[in-house]
Design a protein around this motif. Structure first.
Motif, PDB file in Angstrom:
ATOM      1  N   ASP A  27       0.323  -0.974   0.185  1.00  6.77           N
ATOM      2  CA  ASP A  27      -0.062   0.427   0.478  1.00  6.77           C
ATOM      3  C   ASP A  27       1.122   1.547   0.069  1.00  6.77           C
ATOM      4  OD1 ASP A  27      -2.824  -1.676  -0.005  1.00  6.77           O
ATOM      5  OD2 ASP A  27      -2.505  -1.364   2.312  1.00  6.77           O
ATOM      6  N   GLN A  28       1.909   1.070   0.741  1.00  6.23           N
ATOM      7  CA  GLN A  28       3.204   2.402   1.129  1.00  6.23           C
ATOM      8  C   GLN A  28       3.268   2.219  -0.725  1.00  6.23           C
ATOM      9  OE1 GLN A  28       6.117   2.265   3.849  1.00  6.23           O
ATOM     10  NE2 GLN A  28       4.493   1.012   5.567  1.00  6.23           N
ATOM     11  N   ILE A  29       3.756   1.505  -1.635  1.00  5.20           N
ATOM     12  CA  ILE A  29       4.151   1.868  -2.410  1.00  5.20           C
ATOM     13  C   ILE A  29       3.190   1.987  -3.866  1.00  5.20           C
ATOM     14  CG2 ILE A  29       5.082   0.406  -4.542  1.00  5.20           C
ATOM     15  CD1 ILE A  29       6.414  -1.903  -2.812  1.00  5.20           C
ATOM     16  N   LYS A  30       1.993   1.328  -3.107  1.00  4.09           N
ATOM     17  CA  LYS A  30       0.811   1.955  -4.243  1.00  4.09           C
ATOM     18  C   LYS A  30       0.554   3.461  -4.420  1.00  4.09           C
ATOM     19  CE  LYS A  30      -3.252   1.036  -3.188  1.00  4.09           C
ATOM     20  NZ  LYS A  30      -4.397   0.359  -2.522  1.00  4.09           N
ATOM     21  N   LEU A  80       6.072   6.837   3.034  1.00  2.00           N
ATOM     22  CA  LEU A  80       5.574   5.407   2.472  1.00  2.00           C
ATOM     23  C   LEU A  80       7.170   4.675   1.629  1.00  2.00           C
ATOM     24  CD1 LEU A  80       3.461   7.818   0.105  1.00  2.00           C
ATOM     25  CD2 LEU A  80       2.116   6.088   1.976  1.00  2.00           C
ATOM     26  N   TYR A  81       8.015   5.269   2.554  1.00  2.00           N
ATOM     27  CA  TYR A  81       9.420   4.176   2.047  1.00  2.00           C
ATOM     28  C   TYR A  81       9.569   3.664   3.593  1.00  2.00           C
ATOM     29  CZ  TYR A  81      10.246   7.252  -1.739  1.00  2.00           C
ATOM     30  OH  TYR A  81       9.765   8.202  -3.146  1.00  2.00           O
ATOM     31  N   GLY A  82       8.662   2.805   3.767  1.00  2.15           N
ATOM     32  CA  GLY A  82       8.933   2.104   5.569  1.00  2.15           C
ATOM     33  C   GLY A  82       9.103   0.888   4.878  1.00  2.15           C
ATOM     34  N   ALA A  83       9.204   0.201   5.983  1.00  4.52           N
ATOM     35  CA  ALA A  83      10.275  -1.173   5.883  1.00  4.52           C
ATOM     36  C   ALA A  83       9.464  -2.000   5.080  1.00  4.52           C
ATOM     37  CB  ALA A  83       9.952  -2.084   7.326  1.00  4.52           C
ATOM     38  N   GLY A  90       3.868  -7.431  -2.789  1.00  7.88           N
ATOM     39  CA  GLY A  90       2.617  -8.171  -3.154  1.00  7.88           C
ATOM     40  C   GLY A  90       2.869  -7.241  -4.881  1.00  7.88           C
ATOM     41  N   ASN A  91       1.064  -7.133  -5.031  1.00  6.68           N
ATOM     42  CA  ASN A  91       1.036  -6.857  -6.597  1.00  6.68           C
ATOM     43  C   ASN A  91       2.182  -5.053  -7.225  1.00  6.68           C
ATOM     44  OD1 ASN A  91      -0.554  -4.808  -5.765  1.00  6.68           O
ATOM     45  ND2 ASN A  91      -2.035  -5.947  -6.787  1.00  6.68           N
ATOM     46  N   GLN A  92       3.011  -4.805  -6.704  1.00  7.05           N
ATOM     47  CA  GLN A  92       3.489  -3.591  -6.702  1.00  7.05           C
ATOM     48  C   GLN A  92       4.378  -3.442  -6.840  1.00  7.05           C
ATOM     49  OE1 GLN A  92       1.625  -0.307  -6.526  1.00  7.05           O
ATOM     50  NE2 GLN A  92      -0.040  -1.987  -6.957  1.00  7.05           N
ATOM     51  N   LYS A  93       5.737  -3.259  -8.083  1.00  9.16           N
ATOM     52  CA  LYS A  93       5.977  -3.062  -8.187  1.00  9.16           C
ATOM     53  C   LYS A  93       7.019  -1.578  -7.713  1.00  9.16           C
ATOM     54  CE  LYS A  93       6.090  -6.539 -11.853  1.00  9.16           C
ATOM     55  NZ  LYS A  93       6.739  -7.610 -10.681  1.00  9.16           N
ATOM     56  N   THR A  94       7.981  -1.699  -7.851  1.00 12.09           N
ATOM     57  CA  THR A  94       8.951  -0.313  -7.696  1.00 12.09           C
ATOM     58  C   THR A  94      10.372  -0.266  -8.088  1.00 12.09           C
ATOM     59  OG1 THR A  94       9.955   0.749  -5.474  1.00 12.09           O
ATOM     60  CG2 THR A  94      10.139  -1.379  -4.984  1.00 12.09           C
ATOM     61  N   ALA A 146      17.446  15.252  -9.706  1.00 13.29           N
ATOM     62  CA  ALA A 146      18.215  15.159  -9.501  1.00 13.29           C
ATOM     63  C   ALA A 146      18.048  13.489  -8.245  1.00 13.29           C
ATOM     64  CB  ALA A 146      18.824  15.951  -7.606  1.00 13.29           C
ATOM     65  N   CYS A 147      16.759  13.266  -7.620  1.00 11.91           N
ATOM     66  CA  CYS A 147      16.754  12.063  -7.407  1.00 11.91           C
ATOM     67  C   CYS A 147      16.107  11.360  -7.899  1.00 11.91           C
ATOM     68  CB  CYS A 147      15.753  12.874  -6.131  1.00 11.91           C
ATOM     69  SG  CYS A 147      14.694  11.262  -5.251  1.00 11.91           S
ATOM     70  N   HIS A 148      15.593  10.487  -9.421  1.00 15.31           N
ATOM     71  CA  HIS A 148      15.481   9.867  -9.945  1.00 15.31           C
ATOM     72  C   HIS A 148      17.197   9.569 -10.600  1.00 15.31           C
ATOM     73  CE1 HIS A 148      11.413  11.897 -11.447  1.00 15.31           C
ATOM     74  NE2 HIS A 148      11.326  11.508 -10.146  1.00 15.31           N
ATOM     75  N   ASP A 149      17.654  10.561 -11.005  1.00 16.88           N
ATOM     76  CA  ASP A 149      19.106  10.123 -11.348  1.00 16.88           C
ATOM     77  C   ASP A 149      19.742   9.432 -10.272  1.00 16.88           C
ATOM     78  OD1 ASP A 149      18.372  11.322 -13.314  1.00 16.88           O
ATOM     79  OD2 ASP A 149      19.579  13.465 -13.132  1.00 16.88           O
ATOM     80  N   LYS A 150      19.662   9.310  -9.224  1.00 21.86           N
ATOM     81  CA  LYS A 150      20.380   8.737  -8.053  1.00 21.86           C
ATOM     82  C   LYS A 150      20.157   8.125  -7.348  1.00 21.86           C
ATOM     83  CE  LYS A 150      23.154  10.012  -4.200  1.00 21.86           C
ATOM     84  NZ  LYS A 150      25.021  10.356  -4.600  1.00 21.86           N
ATOM     85  N   PHE A 151      18.341   7.380  -7.309  1.00 24.28           N
ATOM     86  CA  PHE A 151      17.716   6.443  -6.885  1.00 24.28           C
ATOM     87  C   PHE A 151      17.094   6.052  -7.163  1.00 24.28           C
ATOM     88  CE2 PHE A 151      19.226   9.729  -3.016  1.00 24.28           C
ATOM     89  CZ  PHE A 151      20.105   8.397  -2.656  1.00 24.28           C
ATOM     90  N   ARG A 152      16.371   6.069  -8.115  1.00 20.37           N
ATOM     91  CA  ARG A 152      15.389   5.808  -9.437  1.00 20.37           C
ATOM     92  C   ARG A 152      16.183   4.805 -10.759  1.00 20.37           C
ATOM     93  NH1 ARG A 152      10.789   8.527 -12.659  1.00 20.37           N
ATOM     94  NH2 ARG A 152      12.334   9.076 -14.377  1.00 20.37           N
ATOM     95  N   LYS A 153      15.659   3.334 -10.428  1.00 19.10           N
ATOM     96  CA  LYS A 153      15.772   2.569 -11.442  1.00 19.10           C
ATOM     97  C   LYS A 153      15.428   2.647 -13.315  1.00 19.10           C
ATOM     98  CE  LYS A 153      16.007  -1.133  -7.935  1.00 19.10           C
ATOM     99  NZ  LYS A 153      14.702  -2.972  -7.750  1.00 19.10           N
ATOM    100  N   ASP A 154      15.675   2.582 -13.922  1.00 20.81           N
ATOM    101  CA  ASP A 154      15.313   2.468 -15.010  1.00 20.81           C
ATOM    102  C   ASP A 154      14.329   1.817 -14.975  1.00 20.81           C
ATOM    103  OD1 ASP A 154      16.716   4.939 -15.686  1.00 20.81           O
ATOM    104  OD2 ASP A 154      18.943   3.577 -16.922  1.00 20.81           O
ATOM    105  N   GLU A 155      13.386   1.563 -16.539  1.00 23.62           N
ATOM    106  CA  GLU A 155      12.305   1.079 -16.589  1.00 23.62           C
ATOM    107  C   GLU A 155      12.526   0.094 -17.165  1.00 23.62           C
ATOM    108  OE1 GLU A 155       8.189   1.815 -16.909  1.00 23.62           O
ATOM    109  OE2 GLU A 155       8.847   3.580 -16.924  1.00 23.62           O
TER     110      GLU A 155
END
Length: 155
Positions: A27-30, A80-83, A90-94, A146-155
Motif C-alpha cells: 500500500d505504501q508503494i501504491k 511511504l518508504y517504510g520497511a 504484493g502486486n506493487q513494483k517499485t 536529481a533524485c531520479h538520477d540518483k535513486f530511481r531504477k530505469d524501467e
C-alpha cells in the motif's frame, strides 16, 4: 528559513512515519506511486502551457497545478518508504534503488531541495508571470531529476 524547512520536513516525516507503520508495504508503494504520478501529470500541465504551447497559458490552471505539486511535496511522502518498500511487494513494483535506503542524509537533502522548489513554483505561479513560471518550473524539474538520477531504477 532553511532551518525551518528542515525542521518542518523532519516533523512531517516523523508524524507521517507513525501513520505509515499501519500500512502494508504494497500500500505504501501504491500510494507513493500515485502521488508521484499525480505530480507528474500536473508538471505536464505546466510544461504544456509554458514551454510546449505558450499561447495556451492559463494562469489559473497553472496555479492550480503548481498548488497540487507543492501540496504533494509537503504531504510527507517520505513516510511511504517504510520497511519492506525497498523491493516489490504484493502486486506493487517499485523502481527505488537500494541506495535510497542506505543514503538517508542525501535523500533528506534532495527532498528538502524539492520541497523548496515546489513551494517556490507555487509562489511564482501565483504571480501569473509566464516567463518566471517557466524558469521556476525548470528548477523544480531539476530537483525531481536529481533524485531520479540518483535513486530511481530505469524501467
Amino acid at each position: 528559513m532553511k532551518i525551518k524547512q528542515v525542521l518542518f520536513a523532519t516533523l512531517v516525516l516523523g508524524v507521517a512515519t507513525g501513520a505509515s507503520a499501519q500500512m502494508k508495504p504494497e500500500d505504501q508503494i501504491k500510494f507513493r506511486k500515485a502521488g508521484y504520478a499525480f505530480m507528474s501529470w500536473n508538471m505536464g500541465k505546466i510544461k504544456a502551457q509554458t514551454i510546449d504551447n505558450p499561447s495556451s497559458f492559463n494562469k489559473d490552471q497553472v496555479l492550480a497545478a503548481a498548488t497540487v505539486i507543492a501540496a504533494t511535496a509537503n504531504s510527507g511522502m517520505g513516510a511511504l518508504y517504510g520497511a519492506g518498500t525497498d523491493k516489490d511487494a504484493g502486486n506493487q513494483k517499485t523502481r527505488v534503488k537500494p541506495e535510497f535506503f542506505q543514503q538517508q542524509d542525501e535523500v533528506r537533502k534532495l527532498a528538502v531541495a524539492f520541497v523548496k522548489e515546489a513551494n517556490e513554483l507555487q509562489k511564482v505561479a501565483a504571480t501569473g508571470d509566464a516567463g518566471a513560471i517557466k524558469v521556476q518550473f525548470g528548477k523544480t524539474g531539476e530537483s525531481c531529476k536529481a533524485c531520479h538520477d540518483k535513486f530511481r531504477k530505469d524501467e
